[in-house]
Structure formats: C-alpha cells, structure tokens
Design an enzyme around this catalytic site. Structure first.
Site, PDB file in Angstrom:
ATOM      1  N   GLU A 289       0.801  -1.044  -0.011  1.00 22.54           N
ATOM      2  CA  GLU A 289      -0.151   0.011  -0.049  1.00 22.54           C
ATOM      3  C   GLU A 289       0.912   1.225  -0.031  1.00 22.54           C
ATOM      4  O   GLU A 289       0.482   2.193  -0.921  1.00 22.54           O
ATOM      5  CB  GLU A 289      -0.827  -0.129   1.147  1.00 22.54           C
ATOM      6  CG  GLU A 289      -1.953   1.123   1.193  1.00 22.54           C
ATOM      7  CD  GLU A 289      -2.930   1.167   0.003  1.00 22.54           C
ATOM      8  OE1 GLU A 289      -3.176   1.747  -0.883  1.00 22.54           O
ATOM      9  OE2 GLU A 289      -3.767   0.020  -0.144  1.00 22.54           O
ATOM     10  N   ASP A 293       0.889   3.936  -3.165  1.00 24.54           N
ATOM     11  CA  ASP A 293       0.472   5.262  -2.945  1.00 24.54           C
ATOM     12  C   ASP A 293       1.308   6.224  -3.494  1.00 24.54           C
ATOM     13  O   ASP A 293       0.806   7.247  -4.091  1.00 24.54           O
ATOM     14  CB  ASP A 293      -0.154   5.443  -1.671  1.00 24.54           C
ATOM     15  CG  ASP A 293      -1.497   4.713  -1.191  1.00 24.54           C
ATOM     16  OD1 ASP A 293      -1.958   4.005  -2.089  1.00 24.54           O
ATOM     17  OD2 ASP A 293      -1.776   4.578   0.186  1.00 24.54           O
ATOM     18  N   SER A 492      -7.606   1.381  -4.158  1.00 26.27           N
ATOM     19  CA  SER A 492      -6.651   2.175  -3.816  1.00 26.27           C
ATOM     20  C   SER A 492      -5.549   2.497  -4.769  1.00 26.27           C
ATOM     21  O   SER A 492      -4.609   3.381  -4.378  1.00 26.27           O
ATOM     22  CB  SER A 492      -6.059   1.472  -2.591  1.00 26.27           C
ATOM     23  OG  SER A 492      -5.303   0.356  -2.713  1.00 26.27           O
TER      24      SER A 492
END
Length: 577
Positions: A289, A293, A492
C-alpha cells in the site's frame, strides 16, 4: 388513609426507579448519568485476525491503559456546512473559492468554553491523564483499564490482533451502550476507543503478484496519461504551494530506493518525497500500500511537491490510528492541497455518531481549500454480514470526500485493448444509510434511480449519499516493491493516481492566480451538466457481491463508476481556462 398510604408507597417506588436510572456511584459519589447507545459492534467475524483474550492478566505486553477520544460537541456546524455547499464550493456563487483558514474554521467550530474543562476534570477524577488537547474540539486521554471501565460504566475486554501482536481494550461485544455523567454528556458528541475494533488490514487493494494478469492492460503512468488524455504538464516544485499528499496507517511504509527505481523505470524525473510527517521505517520491508500510493501519486504528478503522512496507532499503543487522524486533521502544518487516502471500513461496524463526526472533520478540512480523495472499497456492494443489505464503505460514503471507484481495460487474445473501460466488479459503490443525499447529487442520482432498473429497495437507501463520484483503472498497476516489480490493483490504486491528475490542475490554477479546487464534488456534478465532455461515460459492468445483486453501469451517473473516468485535457480546460 389507605389510598394515601398506597400513593405514598407508589411515590417512593417511582422515585427509586427514576434515581436508579440516572445515577451511578463514581468513587463514592452519586452523580446523574446519561446512557449513550452505540449501534456499531465489535464483531470478530468481521475483523479477521482478532480474538478475545480469556486471561488478560497473564498476557505479557498487554496495555494497562485505555486511550479514549472525547469528541466535544462543536458549534456552528450547520452554518459552516451551508456556507461551504452554497457559497465557497458552489461554482455558481460569487464567493466560489474563498476558502477559510484552518484557525478560522477551528474558531467557528469551537465547543462551549467549559466543555474541555468538564471532560478533563472527569478524566483526572478517574486517575487518567490528558495526552492531547491542541485541537479545541478534542480531549484525548489515557486511563487505567479499571478506571476507564468505571468511568464508562462498560465492562472492558482485551482483544488481540494475532498477526501483528497488537492488543486493545474494548467494551464487551455484547454491550451496546456506555454512559457519562449528564453534564459531560451535554458537551460530548461521542467517545472513541470504546466500541469496534480498528479496521486493521482494510486498506483498499486487491492481492499483488510478481506477474501481471493477461486479461487487461498493464497500468503505468504512461498508460494512464495516454488513455485519459493527459499532456506533459508538470509541477512547479517549491515555486508552487499546491502540494499533494498520501495518508498512511497500519505500518504501511515505502522505501525511497523503490521510489527512485519506479521513476527510472517509467522515465520520470528523479524526485524524492519532499516532506515526511510521521515515521517511515525505511529499513523495514516496504509495504504494497505504501509503495503503491506514493509511486502513483508522484508518478501522475511529476515535480509537484509531495508529503507522506503516517499516522501511528494500534501498534501496542492502545489506540486506533484513524481516531488520531481525525483529531489532528486541521492541525497538520501546511497540509497538502490534494490528499489521497486508501483506507476505509464497513459502515455497519461503526456508530453513526462516529461517522458523522469524521465527516464533519473532513468537511471542515475541505473548507480550507483542500481536496480529499478516498477509495470506494474493493468488495462491490458488499452485503456481508447481513446478507439482505448492501454494506457501504466509510469514509467513502461521506458527502465531503471525492470517492473513487475502479475500472478495467480488457485486452483481446492478441493483446489489443478494448476502446472503452468496464466497471470492475469489485468496485465499491452504493448509497449511505447514514448520510442523506447532498443537493449537488440530486439531478444525476434521481435520473439514475428512475431511468434504469435497480436492486430492490430493501438492499439500499435510495435517499442516501450515492458513491463513488469518479473512477479510474483499478487492475494490474506495476509498482516497485523491495527492489522488484509487482502488480497490484484495487480502488486504492485508482485513488492516488486520480489525485495526482487533479493536483496538476491545481498547479495550473495557481499559475493563473485561481484558488485551489478545495471541496470538489459540487463542481464535478455541475460539470456533468455544463461540460459533459470532461467525463468518459462507463456503461458496462456490475458490482454484485454474491448472493446479493449489484448496481450496473449505465449512461450518466451510476453507483459503480460515479460520473465516469475523466478526460484530463477537457477537465483542465473546464477548470483552468
């Protein structure tokens, strides 16, 4: 005489019942109390990896304290909401873009003058310590477990998150209430850290792998630029204040070396993260993650000043990091103008009081000219655990975030991409059971509900805030993790990429002496009517979650892809020129 005696006895009994309902002993004192009902739950079936510790005294390293977050009742919330929706964020208003400063927002929302003192006195009476009070709307305190239980009149149990070795105290899952002294309850919206386990591991992403899927295109910054009609616009670095940021939780870190390799591999300017707020354990293994990101946020916005914000908590600190995030949002020094957050939770696991307060804090943040992008979730309509209702994701369903869903660009057997996107089945979307539909959505959503066939009303709330608002690719994102390529997906992935694209528009607005985009949603829905060419309409796809049906992509707005994906060049022209 007999009647009089019976009346006297009845009066005594009635008095006893009333007093029993409103008083409780605290350290030998008698004080009126008020019960607070909590509709969220601590459900181990919905919190994989958590278990109840049956003998907490035998656990080495279990916290001896509880961290409580007292959200003080704010003043003038409705007035600020009206001003934001009707004036500051309304592109038809003469005051459009006249954003407020953070100190001004805090001043307007400041609780009653005595509120903090009442809560702090209560904490001290119960052997606690105030550990944070810089935001006038919050009192955060640590209390010994026994005293916290007595303060709340709620038995606390110890829970362990087995994969991480984290321990948290929470009210017993069977308890749906706590109580506060009546004079304190008058000035407190809710107490956080009491019910519901934090959503550890609920960052919105699909599993990653070392090889890409052959069903869809490999997503790189260049692929996004080509498909979404993005030119070679770059940021101004320190010459512009319009910087961007990602918000991270749950030990999600990145490696600077991975970021450099990603930039080299994709022909991007070699640019480190400009600012780090909170820890980043660079020596540890990078997380999917955190790597995803920051790499795609900066990959889509080269030369834009960037901030990596990490909010600790839950790491044996007897705390939920999202609560601390909420309490400190307006205190972030020089906060990013465009923010990407790829975390969320099951809306039925949370108290509406909590959700409303989080949404209010986000609303206040956007009133300062900041934009908040949240991933819409990776479980489609998600009807677990109820099986007869769709479970909305939060904060994606807050009216004050721009919620981002997912699409896929399939390829044929020869590797030739389809000309148009399909809404990906796991893309979160639906209608909130807590937040009413905001006025800026009325026309688009009413058309969708009445023109096209929908699931039965029992599954969802047709009058609730509909989400997502936008969509972007959500599969086969190529990242660098611990020195090697990996392929990852989820909303995401969509969220930092689209945040980067809008930050480029913010940079162009700055060059034209225009205000930041700020709270974006009223403008997005206004553009649907005035500049429909800013959107790529997505008309195929369904986000069913068996055994429940889902929402289908249709012309115009839908509850899988929102308004659609963006044609960046047209969006730039509509918002800048």
């Amino acid at each position: 005489y007999k009647l009089k005696s019976e009346m006297k006895r009845a009066g005594v009994c009635l008095l006893v019942v009333v007093v029993a309902c409103v008083v409780a002993p605290v350290f030998g004192e008698i004080e009126p109390r008020r019960i607070v009902e909590v509709t969220g739950y601590t459900d181990l079936d919905e919190r994989p990896g958590w278990r109840v510790v049956q003998a907490p005294k035998s656990v080495h390293g279990a916290p001896g304290k509880v961290r409580l977050f007292f959200g003080l009742s704010l003043q003038n919330v409705a007035e600020l909401e009206r001003e934001l929706n009707e004036e500051l964020a309304n592109p038809r208003s003469a005051r459009y873009g006249e954003w407020l400063s953070a100190p001004e927002v805090l001043r307007r929302l400041r609780p009653e003058p005595h509120a903090a003192a009442l809560v702090e006195a209560l904490v001290l009476r119960h052997g606690g310590e105030v550990v944070f009070g810089r935001n006038p709307g919050w009192v955060i305190a640590d209390l010994p477990v026994f005293h916290a239980s007595k303060l709340l009149q709620c038995p606390l149990r110890l829970y362990e998150h087995v994969p991480s070795g984290t321990y948290l105290w929470r009210c017993n899952a069977a308890e749906t209430r706590y109580s506060l002294p009546a004079n304190v309850a008058d000035v407190v919206d809710f107490v956080g850290g009491v019910h519901s386990l934090p959503p550890w591991g609920l960052s919105m992403r699909t599993p990653k792998g070392s090889t890409p899927s052959s069903e869809s295109i490999i997503v790189t910054p260049a692929a996004i630029r080509e498909f979404y009609n993005v030119d070679d616009t770059m940021g101004l670095l320190d010459a512009s204040p319009m910087h961007i940021g990602v918000h991270e939780f749950e030990k999600q870190f990145y490696k600077p070396d991975d970021l450099t390799l990603f930039q080299q591999r994709n022909g991007l300017p070699i640019q480190p993260v400009s600012r780090q707020l909170g820890p980043n354990h660079e020596g540890t293994v990078a997380s999917g993650e955190g790597s995803l990101d920051i790499q795609f946020l900066m990959g889509m916005a080269p030369n834009v000043t960037s901030t990596y914000l990490y909010f600790p908590g839950g790491e044996n600190q007897y705390s939920d990091p999202f609560l601390f995030w909420m309490a400190t949002l307006l205190l972030i020094p020089d906060p990013p103008y465009v923010n990407s957050v790829s975390y969320g939770d099951n809306g039925f696991a949370l108290s509406p009081l909590y959700m409303q307060r989080v949404s209010t804090e986000i609303m206040a943040f956007t009133a300062t000219g900041r934009t908040m992008f949240f991933s819409s979730g990776d479980y489609g309509v998600n009807c677990r655990p109820l099986r007869h209702k769709f479970v909305t994701h939060f904060p994606a369903c807050s009216p004050y975030v721009t919620s981002v869903g997912g699409t896929v660009l399939y390829v044929d057997d020869n590797g030739v991409p389809d000309p148009t996107e399909t809404g990906i089945s796991f893309s979160g979307g639906g209608f909130s059971f807590v937040f009413d539909r905001p006025h800026y959505q009325d026309q688009a959503v009413e058309t969708y509900l009445h023109k096209y066939e929908q699931p039965a009303d029992l599954f969802y709330n047709p009058n609730g805030r509909a989400y997502p608002d936008l969509a972007l690719f959500a599969t086969n994102f190529e990242i660098i993790e611990n020195g090697n390529p990996d392929y990852i997906g989820g909303t995401s992935a969509s969220t930092p990429a689209i945040a980067g694209l809008f930050s480029l528009i913010n940079e162009l607005r700055f060059e034209k002496n225009l205000p930041s985009l700020g709270f974006l949603n009223p403008t997005l829905y206004h553009l649907k009517d005035t500049r429909p060419d800013v959107y790529n309409d997505i008309t195929s796809g369904n986000n069913a979650y068996p055994p429940c049906p889902g929402f289908t992509c249709e012309p115009g707005f839908d509850a899988l892809s929102g308004l659609g994906s963006i044609n960046w060049a047209n969006m730039r022209d509509a918002l800048v020129f």
